[in-house]
Design a protein around this motif. Sequence first.
Motif, PDB file in Angstrom:
ATOM      1  N   UNK A 119      28.856  55.018  75.683  1.00  0.00           N
ATOM      2  CA  UNK A 119      29.539  56.222  75.194  1.00  0.00           C
ATOM      3  C   UNK A 119      29.955  56.044  73.736  1.00  0.00           C
ATOM      4  N   UNK A 120      30.534  54.871  73.411  1.00  0.00           N
ATOM      5  CA  UNK A 120      30.919  54.626  72.012  1.00  0.00           C
ATOM      6  C   UNK A 120      29.710  54.740  71.106  1.00  0.00           C
ATOM      7  N   UNK A 121      28.615  54.141  71.560  1.00  0.00           N
ATOM      8  CA  UNK A 121      27.424  54.136  70.723  1.00  0.00           C
ATOM      9  C   UNK A 121      26.937  55.553  70.451  1.00  0.00           C
ATOM     10  N   UNK A 122      26.935  56.389  71.496  1.00  0.00           N
ATOM     11  CA  UNK A 122      26.505  57.772  71.311  1.00  0.00           C
ATOM     12  C   UNK A 122      27.419  58.494  70.330  1.00  0.00           C
ATOM     13  N   UNK A 123      28.737  58.279  70.485  1.00  0.00           N
ATOM     14  CA  UNK A 123      29.671  58.953  69.584  1.00  0.00           C
ATOM     15  C   UNK A 123      29.474  58.485  68.143  1.00  0.00           C
ATOM     16  N   UNK A 124      29.208  57.198  67.978  1.00  0.00           N
ATOM     17  CA  UNK A 124      29.067  56.678  66.615  1.00  0.00           C
ATOM     18  C   UNK A 124      27.736  57.056  65.993  1.00  0.00           C
ATOM     19  N   UNK A 125      26.835  57.601  66.793  1.00  0.00           N
ATOM     20  CA  UNK A 125      25.538  58.054  66.288  1.00  0.00           C
ATOM     21  C   UNK A 125      25.646  59.459  65.687  1.00  0.00           C
ATOM     22  N   UNK A 126      26.748  60.155  65.980  1.00  0.00           N
ATOM     23  CA  UNK A 126      26.861  61.559  65.560  1.00  0.00           C
ATOM     24  C   UNK A 126      26.702  61.762  64.047  1.00  0.00           C
ATOM     25  N   UNK A 127      27.418  60.984  63.204  1.00  0.00           N
ATOM     26  CA  UNK A 127      27.324  61.264  61.760  1.00  0.00           C
ATOM     27  C   UNK A 127      25.891  61.240  61.240  1.00  0.00           C
ATOM     28  N   UNK A 128      25.041  60.424  61.867  1.00  0.00           N
ATOM     29  CA  UNK A 128      23.647  60.349  61.449  1.00  0.00           C
ATOM     30  C   UNK A 128      22.959  61.715  61.537  1.00  0.00           C
ATOM     31  N   UNK A 129      23.413  62.551  62.444  1.00  0.00           N
ATOM     32  CA  UNK A 129      22.757  63.839  62.680  1.00  0.00           C
ATOM     33  C   UNK A 129      23.411  65.000  61.940  1.00  0.00           C
ATOM     34  N   UNK A 130      24.426  64.692  61.131  1.00  0.00           N
ATOM     35  CA  UNK A 130      25.075  65.760  60.377  1.00  0.00           C
ATOM     36  C   UNK A 130      24.528  65.788  58.958  1.00  0.00           C
ATOM     37  N   UNK A 131      24.379  66.996  58.403  1.00  0.00           N
ATOM     38  CA  UNK A 131      23.885  67.086  57.033  1.00  0.00           C
ATOM     39  C   UNK A 131      25.046  66.863  56.073  1.00  0.00           C
ATOM     40  N   UNK A 132      24.713  66.471  54.852  1.00  0.00           N
ATOM     41  CA  UNK A 132      25.766  66.204  53.866  1.00  0.00           C
ATOM     42  C   UNK A 132      26.532  67.470  53.516  1.00  0.00           C
ATOM     43  N   UNK A 133      25.908  68.630  53.659  1.00  0.00           N
ATOM     44  CA  UNK A 133      26.628  69.870  53.379  1.00  0.00           C
ATOM     45  C   UNK A 133      27.782  70.030  54.372  1.00  0.00           C
ATOM     46  N   UNK A 134      27.503  69.788  55.644  1.00  0.00           N
ATOM     47  CA  UNK A 134      28.550  69.878  56.659  1.00  0.00           C
ATOM     48  C   UNK A 134      29.618  68.809  56.410  1.00  0.00           C
ATOM     49  N   UNK A 135      29.163  67.584  56.135  1.00  0.00           N
ATOM     50  CA  UNK A 135      30.114  66.500  55.888  1.00  0.00           C
ATOM     51  C   UNK A 135      30.999  66.847  54.695  1.00  0.00           C
TER      52      UNK A 135
END
Lengths: 313, 310
Positions: A119-135
């Motif tokens: 579960x931790x690993x999945x949660x920590x994978x999230x930022x990889x899938x966000x675009x820099x515009x959203x970030x």
Amino acid sequence: MKKEEPKRRSARWHKQDTELTLLALPTTVWYILFCFLPMFGIIIAFKNFKISGGFLSNVFNSPWAGWKNFEFLFKSNDAWVTIRNTLGYNLVFILLGILIPVTLALMIGRLHNRRAGKVYQTMMFLPYFLSWVVVSAVIWAFLSFDKGIANQMLNQMGAESVNWYMEPKYWPYFLIFMNVWKGIGYGMVVYLATITGIDSTYYEAAVIDGASIWQQTKYITLPMMKLVIVMMFILAVGRIFYTDFGLFYQVPRDSNSLFNVTTTLDVLVYKQLKTATVGMASAAAFVQSVMGCITILFANWIVRRIDPESAMM
Amino acid sequence: MAAAKSETSSGLDRYNRISTGMNLLFHLIFILLALVCIVPIVVILSISFSSEDSIRETGYHLLPTMFSVEAYGFILKQGTVILRAFGVSVLVTVLGTVIGVLLTASMGYVLAQPNYKLKNFLTWVVFIPMVFNGGLVSSYYINANLLGLKDTVWALILPLAVSSFNVIICKTFFRTTIPDGIVESAEIDGASQLRIFFSIIMPISLPVLATIGLFLCFGYWNDWFQSMLYINDQDLYSLQALLNNLMSNVDALARNASTMGISYASLVATMPKETARMAVAILIVVPVAFAYPFFQRYFIAGLTVGSIKG
């Protein structure tokens, strides 16, 4: 590119060859248009290029400028600051990008509850899938001067609000943090794959011999990971002249006060392209392409000496 | 991935664990990190579900101080700009993924044929762009001026369709997992290479096509750079481009006011701005956040394939 398999058919051109050529044709055309044409377009760095009308006639008709564009580029202080930033940030990113994910991968494999680890690993994978515009929009919610969460917290502790987007001194840390944050899931995936691939009998033997967990990590896991770590390191060094444009352009919101700490080669090229100083932009892009090519080939040469299977060619 | 290890775990595992205190400490560290990694979702959700007034008065919060759905009401009633951008994003993602997979797989298949006469030549065509590229300036002028992609939806699709890395993944897959016999027997039966590729190879190659399709899919959905370079026409903005634009000019949401029979000025004055902007971010993030945990396995397969190549 390995040695050819023994030829079964004659050297004559076959019907199959025609059909395969047809099948490869669309992608070949794509490569010519989007990869090889730009490679020849790189000569505009040596031209006094003005864009008006047709591109090709422009390239051929505009006068040669020799090394003028490069003189302009390197006479400006911008070029040196930019190159310093590009190489400096990349060095830090490379080191932290190995140190932190490797440590976390070693830790997550040791959790008693494996499901929680997943579960931790999945949660920590999230930022990889966000675009820099959203970030960037999220960072704005934290760092905005009058509405930001960071300043609200500072005020609650009795401190003055900080105009974050005007203060260069914080930004190297912000950018490094954001880079680690976004890449952490990816890095863990790569290193965990290596760790789970290690034969468990090594550990069994070690436990029977009374090795502690730390000793197992030091004498089994890390040595088994060495090759992957070295590879990731070399490949990253090969791309040391390239940076993540979104991180350096979107996250600081293109703030001019932060120019000295947030401008990398990619940002410089983009900004000059948009302000139509094509000469300098193309010279900077040329420097990036050529230096990038040299470092990648050099990195690949080293990879081939260490592990021929992993080399690109 | 952790599960793979537990399959091979032996009884020894019970004696070979970190201490309970250590375990607790590790859990704490990971909980903290995991929370930091999902903070964007929390912030975006919170702001998009806040009332515009509460943000104007007290700023952004991690949890909404005054709950409201006015931002979503606005999107449903007057958000033609947002819905249009959503449409562009979906179109680009679907079309781009299909085109990208076809272009990648066909080249991968051709390169996997050991007896093809132009194999060496095409291998170089794929390899050279991995080490050298023309840089942003010449790519920009060629795409914008020579190919005339400026302000077309193709500018968002074509430049990202193929990557040499994906082609090599495909080639390796075809070379290593598809038995030569299948292709040879189809050739003997008189099938053309095109026929073999489309009716035999494609259907049995779903795992690799899914991996590449997913990378492309997320890549297109998250792309904003192509829009920044080539798109001036606001009708062709994707969600990412729209959000990017709203970060500097939030009034752009009222652009289509006249078509809805409202004056631009009155819409700008009454519409929720901060919250609607974050609602756009929700439209971007929610599909991604729901999809990636299910497809994580394919991503991991794609990310770790680098070491196996032919």
